[in-house]
Motif scaffolding. Structure first.
Motif, PDB file in Angstrom:
ATOM      1  N   GLU A 168       0.815  -1.116   0.081  1.00  0.00           N
ATOM      2  CA  GLU A 168      -0.057   0.001  -0.066  1.00  0.00           C
ATOM      3  C   GLU A 168       0.852   1.221   0.066  1.00  0.00           C
ATOM      4  OE1 GLU A 168      -2.135   3.023   0.448  1.00  0.00           O
ATOM      5  OE2 GLU A 168      -1.186   2.639   2.437  1.00  0.00           O
ATOM      6  N   PRO A 169       1.030   2.074  -0.961  1.00  0.00           N
ATOM      7  CA  PRO A 169       2.046   3.094  -1.324  1.00  0.00           C
ATOM      8  C   PRO A 169       2.008   4.032  -0.391  1.00  0.00           C
ATOM      9  CG  PRO A 169       0.060   3.419  -2.846  1.00  0.00           C
ATOM     10  CD  PRO A 169      -0.135   2.033  -2.248  1.00  0.00           C
ATOM     11  N   CYS A 170       0.862   4.653   0.216  1.00  0.00           N
ATOM     12  CA  CYS A 170       0.963   5.870   1.152  1.00  0.00           C
ATOM     13  C   CYS A 170       1.149   5.370   2.439  1.00  0.00           C
ATOM     14  CB  CYS A 170      -0.636   6.374   1.097  1.00  0.00           C
ATOM     15  SG  CYS A 170      -1.278   7.320  -0.338  1.00  0.00           S
ATOM     16  N   GLY A 171       0.982   3.987   2.955  1.00  0.00           N
ATOM     17  CA  GLY A 171       1.609   3.601   3.971  1.00  0.00           C
ATOM     18  C   GLY A 171       2.963   2.914   4.014  1.00  0.00           C
ATOM     19  N   ALA A 172       3.711   3.178   2.967  1.00  0.00           N
ATOM     20  CA  ALA A 172       4.896   2.493   2.707  1.00  0.00           C
ATOM     21  C   ALA A 172       6.004   3.473   3.103  1.00  0.00           C
ATOM     22  CB  ALA A 172       5.225   2.107   1.253  1.00  0.00           C
ATOM     23  N   VAL A 173       5.619   4.819   3.392  1.00  0.00           N
ATOM     24  CA  VAL A 173       6.638   5.883   4.049  1.00  0.00           C
ATOM     25  C   VAL A 173       6.291   6.257   5.392  1.00  0.00           C
ATOM     26  CG1 VAL A 173       7.842   7.861   3.626  1.00  0.00           C
ATOM     27  CG2 VAL A 173       6.809   6.579   1.664  1.00  0.00           C
ATOM     28  N   SER A 174       7.143   5.895   6.358  1.00  0.00           N
ATOM     29  CA  SER A 174       7.132   6.140   7.788  1.00  0.00           C
ATOM     30  C   SER A 174       6.791   7.651   7.839  1.00  0.00           C
ATOM     31  CB  SER A 174       8.014   5.417   8.564  1.00  0.00           C
ATOM     32  OG  SER A 174       9.099   6.300   8.402  1.00  0.00           O
ATOM     33  N   HIS A 175       6.330   7.899   9.230  1.00  0.00           N
ATOM     34  CA  HIS A 175       6.130   9.304   9.569  1.00  0.00           C
ATOM     35  C   HIS A 175       7.519   9.914   9.680  1.00  0.00           C
ATOM     36  CE1 HIS A 175       1.500   9.236  10.841  1.00  0.00           C
ATOM     37  NE2 HIS A 175       1.754   8.790   9.727  1.00  0.00           N
ATOM     38  N   ASP A 176       8.493   9.199  10.483  1.00  0.00           N
ATOM     39  CA  ASP A 176       9.869   9.697  10.597  1.00  0.00           C
ATOM     40  C   ASP A 176      10.273  10.253   9.216  1.00  0.00           C
ATOM     41  OD1 ASP A 176       9.430   9.354  13.239  1.00  0.00           O
ATOM     42  OD2 ASP A 176      10.539   7.478  13.363  1.00  0.00           O
ATOM     43  N   THR A 177      10.270   9.456   8.127  1.00  0.00           N
ATOM     44  CA  THR A 177      10.837   9.571   7.035  1.00  0.00           C
ATOM     45  C   THR A 177      10.246  10.840   6.471  1.00  0.00           C
ATOM     46  OG1 THR A 177      11.224   7.156   6.748  1.00  0.00           O
ATOM     47  CG2 THR A 177      11.446   8.813   4.612  1.00  0.00           C
ATOM     48  N   LEU A 178       8.845  10.965   6.475  1.00  0.00           N
ATOM     49  CA  LEU A 178       8.202  12.141   5.867  1.00  0.00           C
ATOM     50  C   LEU A 178       8.835  13.287   6.619  1.00  0.00           C
ATOM     51  CD1 LEU A 178       4.625  10.609   5.526  1.00  0.00           C
ATOM     52  CD2 LEU A 178       5.895  11.352   3.717  1.00  0.00           C
ATOM     53  N   ASP A 179       8.845  13.256   7.987  1.00  0.00           N
ATOM     54  CA  ASP A 179       9.106  14.577   8.509  1.00  0.00           C
ATOM     55  C   ASP A 179      10.686  15.103   8.229  1.00  0.00           C
ATOM     56  OD1 ASP A 179       7.070  14.414  10.655  1.00  0.00           O
ATOM     57  OD2 ASP A 179       8.197  13.358  11.932  1.00  0.00           O
ATOM     58  N   SER A 180      11.286  14.013   7.582  1.00  0.00           N
ATOM     59  CA  SER A 180      12.852  14.277   7.214  1.00  0.00           C
ATOM     60  C   SER A 180      12.588  15.010   5.743  1.00  0.00           C
ATOM     61  CB  SER A 180      13.745  13.148   7.256  1.00  0.00           C
ATOM     62  OG  SER A 180      14.788  13.443   6.543  1.00  0.00           O
ATOM     63  N   LEU A 181      11.820  14.160   5.022  1.00  0.00           N
ATOM     64  CA  LEU A 181      11.748  14.812   3.475  1.00  0.00           C
ATOM     65  C   LEU A 181      10.850  16.220   3.487  1.00  0.00           C
ATOM     66  CD1 LEU A 181      12.815  11.762   3.198  1.00  0.00           C
ATOM     67  CD2 LEU A 181      11.793  12.080   0.779  1.00  0.00           C
ATOM     68  N   LEU A 182       9.923  16.177   4.358  1.00  0.00           N
ATOM     69  CA  LEU A 182       8.968  17.478   4.209  1.00  0.00           C
ATOM     70  C   LEU A 182       8.851  17.973   5.419  1.00  0.00           C
ATOM     71  CD1 LEU A 182       6.045  15.137   2.671  1.00  0.00           C
ATOM     72  CD2 LEU A 182       7.735  16.440   1.671  1.00  0.00           C
ATOM     73  N   PRO A 183       9.679  18.841   5.838  1.00  0.00           N
ATOM     74  CA  PRO A 183       9.992  19.486   7.225  1.00  0.00           C
ATOM     75  C   PRO A 183       8.655  20.448   7.310  1.00  0.00           C
ATOM     76  CG  PRO A 183      11.906  19.863   5.794  1.00  0.00           C
ATOM     77  CD  PRO A 183      11.090  19.279   4.937  1.00  0.00           C
ATOM     78  N   GLY A 184       8.005  20.718   6.417  1.00  0.00           N
ATOM     79  CA  GLY A 184       6.885  21.638   6.752  1.00  0.00           C
ATOM     80  C   GLY A 184       5.668  20.896   7.334  1.00  0.00           C
ATOM     81  N   ILE A 185       5.690  19.414   7.515  1.00  0.00           N
ATOM     82  CA  ILE A 185       4.680  18.823   8.369  1.00  0.00           C
ATOM     83  C   ILE A 185       4.874  19.365   9.698  1.00  0.00           C
ATOM     84  CG2 ILE A 185       3.942  16.563   9.123  1.00  0.00           C
ATOM     85  CD1 ILE A 185       4.514  15.416   6.497  1.00  0.00           C
ATOM     86  N   ALA A 186       5.874  19.278  10.318  1.00  0.00           N
ATOM     87  CA  ALA A 186       6.006  19.657  11.758  1.00  0.00           C
ATOM     88  C   ALA A 186       5.398  20.980  12.152  1.00  0.00           C
ATOM     89  CB  ALA A 186       7.599  19.395  12.353  1.00  0.00           C
ATOM     90  N   GLN A 187       5.292  21.904  11.042  1.00  0.00           N
ATOM     91  CA  GLN A 187       4.809  23.236  11.182  1.00  0.00           C
ATOM     92  C   GLN A 187       3.495  23.313  11.029  1.00  0.00           C
ATOM     93  OE1 GLN A 187       7.065  25.904   8.431  1.00  0.00           O
ATOM     94  NE2 GLN A 187       9.052  25.016   9.035  1.00  0.00           N
ATOM     95  N   ILE A 188       2.816  22.272  10.675  1.00  0.00           N
ATOM     96  CA  ILE A 188       1.301  22.314  10.671  1.00  0.00           C
ATOM     97  C   ILE A 188       0.859  22.336  12.067  1.00  0.00           C
ATOM     98  CG2 ILE A 188      -0.719  21.299   9.785  1.00  0.00           C
ATOM     99  CD1 ILE A 188       0.964  20.109   7.445  1.00  0.00           C
TER     100      ILE A 188
END
Length: 289
Positions: A55-75
């Motif tokens: 399942e592609p949207c679940g294949a990337v962990s939250h920690d990895t998304l935090d690293s690649l997409l720093p703006g998530i932590a700013q939401i």
């Protein structure tokens, strides 16, 4: 005399019948042999290792998304942040063959985008395995991306035809120098070690070559990385790092983009490449697990 002729004719008729039976029996044997030959079939090529896709949207962990997409932590809003983590699934009509997911997050400094696509390759030719078909598709993409086979030379010294290297001649000690009248300490501070300058130049050239589009040898069965910078002048420059790798009959494509908010700011190539390669390694490990 007539009786004798009748017997002779009967004997001839029996001989002809026996000859016909013998010929028919021989023909039957030939037919059997032909059927046996045509019944032999070619062994079909082996199917690929993978029969389904993650399942592609679940294949990337939250920690990895935090690293690649720093703006998530700013939401600030929790619901919006959770929605950003979830991503948007790519529209597909066969989830056993091709799936993908997209993320887009804006921060105070830049807009970051990430896409992950999985393609499971199936060969419809009995003589071609799924792995070989996937290898063909991967090779086509690598060729289209114009990835060099090897890194460009990094040496800063010029090489003569005989194989020896030559360096620019040093200034003559007898030539007049503007620093000759300066104090010893000032002259020492202004001087530059030629060897040190060459070493620094070589290091910068090597670092630049290491970040060029290239084949990756430690990821899956085949892999390459592409790095492109677009936009200049009055617009912010956008960098796109692409990693494509194949493991058995699955081809994975990662695209990581960053566009700074400030004009003239250039996204860091090494940082983006490191993040994309780490994600690729984790996806390859998950597939093999």
């Amino acid at each position: 005399m007539q009786r004798k002729a009748y017997v002779t004719g009967t004997a001839a008729l029996l001989a002809a019948l026996l000859a016909g039976c013998t010929s028919g029996s021989s023909g039957g044997d030939d037919t059997t042999d032909k059927n046996a030959d045509t019944g032999t079939s070619t062994v079909a090529a082996q199917p690929g290792k993978y029969r389904t896709l993650p399942e592609p949207c679940g294949a990337v962990s939250h920690d990895t998304l935090d690293s690649l997409l720093p703006g998530i932590a700013q939401i600030a809003d929790a619901d919006q942040r959770d929605k950003a983590y979830q991503g948007d699934a790519t529209l597909t009509y066969d989830t056993d063959r091709k799936v993908g997911c997209r993320w887009k997050v804006e921060s105070a400094d830049a807009t970051d985008r990430l896409s992950v696509d999985f393609e499971r390759v199936v060969s419809y030719d009995n003589a071609v395995s799924d792995d070989n078909e996937a290898q063909t598709i991967y090779t086509q993409r690598e060729t289209a991306a114009d990835i060099p086979e090897s890194a460009p030379p990094t040496a800063t010294e010029s090489e003569s035809p005989s194989g020896s290297t030559s360096a620019s001649p040093a200034p003559s000690s007898s030539a007049p120098s503007a620093s000759a009248s300066a104090s010893p300490s000032a002259s020492s501070a202004a001087s530059v070690d030629p060897a040190g300058a060459t070493s620094a130049s070589a290091s910068a050239s090597t670092a630049s070559a290491d970040l060029q589009p290239r084949v990756l040898t430690d990821l899956g069965d085949q892999a390459y990385l592409d790095d492109q910078l677009s936009g200049s002048g009055s617009t912010a420059e956008q960098r796109t790092v692409t990693v494509v790798f194949r493991t058995s009959n699955v081809v994975v494509t990662i695209e990581y983009e960053e566009q700074p908010m400030a004009t003239g700011t250039v996204p860091d190539s090494k940082e983006m490449q490191d993040r994309a390669q780490k994600l690729a390694a984790r996806l390859a490990e998950a597939l093999n697990g």
